[in-house]
Write a protein that holds these residues in place. Structure first.
Motif: not given
Length: 342
Positions: A98-114, A189-198
């Motif tokens: 579960e510690s790694y789940y934070r890596l999913l945040i940029p894509e899951l929350m792509a409609t947010y600013d932060k 973050f979303h522009r810099q790295y894709s979830t697949a890459y992360l």
């Protein structure tokens, strides 16, 4: 990947957590502390990333927050998104995937600013909206310096300096940040790295400090360091810290905004964990307090009585008089509810 949308139109404070089912009672304490220190003008949009939280525990948590009109709580099962990745969770500390789940945040929350990510083994003492409103500019994220890690980094008998300098190849290892508190710049973050890459990068090696190493390598040079008071941990030894970092540590301990019960110094495991009184203060207001006490009483193999547990820790020098009283109060409350502890 399904996208989340802000729960509120105005003053939306997005906060993410990650947990497995077993850790829910402790994380509920952190959630309650955030609510207790929040302000009515702010709307707290809370999201819990998981892959196994039971329907029963979800229902209990939802009931815990239902009376707060400015709190939204949602659960996102990310099992499908990480099923093809096996994360390394070995090492000194008891980490879980579960510690790694934070890596999913940029894509899951792509409609947010932060979005603000917070570990579940924390207690907030201030309104986290203040942290959320930190200006990020072009930084990928904001966090605080890993002062406890730097104790080991500067310890000549440890090899952490070699690891961070030579294996992680960090250009400025003194800015290594802790990942228990992250304010993520979603668009950047979303522009810099894709979830697949992360995810692929996360499973590319056995990281010594897990997703924290991953983020420090990928975000080096694009991280904004904020006050350590937003992620306060108290190291057992401080002698190896240079004076400027010792001063930073002591200042954070003197005026904490978020307490982080890292390592083995967790109130539900260690009677004399620093700042444990704050954990118990908020835990007592959650529907999981009886479960937390039950787990605290069940030590090692089998179930010990409160008296046996108390006496053992007193003999080992772990318990002073005020902690004995705490145990007695817990025992009385437990008995009053009709539970047997002997």
């Amino acid at each position: 990947m399904e996208k989340l949308y802000p729960a509120y139109e105005k003053n939306n404070i997005a906060i993410c957590f990650a947990s497995d089912n077993a850790f829910i009672p402790n994380m509920a304490t952190m959630i309650y502390s955030v609510i207790a220190n929040g302000r009515i003008e702010n709307n707290y949009d809370m999201v819990i990333l998981h892959s196994d939280i039971s329907a029963q525990n979800q229902e209990i948590l939802l009931k815990m927050v239902v009376s707060y009109s400015n709190v939204s709580l949602r659960f996102v099962d990310v099992g499908e998104y990480i099923k093809d990745h096996i994360f390394y969770v070995g090492g000194k500390e008891n980490f879980t995937k579960e510690s790694y789940y934070r890596l999913l945040i940029p894509e899951l929350m792509a409609t947010y600013d932060k979005a603000l990510y917070l570990d579940g083994d924390m207690a907030a003492l201030s309104d986290v909206a203040e942290l959320y409103h930190t200006e990020l500019g072009d930084a990928l994220l904001a966090s605080s310096r890993d002062l406890c890690g730097m104790v080991e980094y500067y310890n000549p008998l440890a090899d952490l300096k070699q690891y961070r300098n030579e294996e992680l190849k960090l250009k400025n290892p003194e800015n290594y940040f802790i990942a228990g508190m992250l304010l993520i710049n979603i668009p950047a973050f979303h522009r810099q790295y894709s979830t697949a890459y992360l995810l692929d990068f996360a499973v590319s090696r056995n990281w010594r400090q897990h997703d924290q190493d991953v983020l420090n390598v990928l975000c080096e040079g694009r991280t904004k360091l904020v006050s350590a008071s937003w992620d306060v941990m108290v190291p057992e030894f401080r002698e190896s810290l240079p004076k400027k970092y010792l001063a930073e540590l002591e200042e954070s301990i003197a005026s904490p905004k978020i307490l982080h019960f890292g390592g083995n110094m967790k109130p539900w495991l260690c009677m004399d964990a620093p700042f444990s009184e704050y954990f118990w203060k908020y835990a007592a207001q959650t529907p999981f307090i009886q479960e937390i006490i039950r787990r605290r009483i069940e030590l090692d193999r089998g179930v010990y009585s409160v008296r046996n547990a108390m006496e053992r820790e007193f003999r080992e020098g772990k318990a002073g008089a005020r902690y004995i009283l705490k145990y007695i109060r817990a025992w009385l409350a437990y008995k009053f509810k009709g539970y047997e502890t002997d």
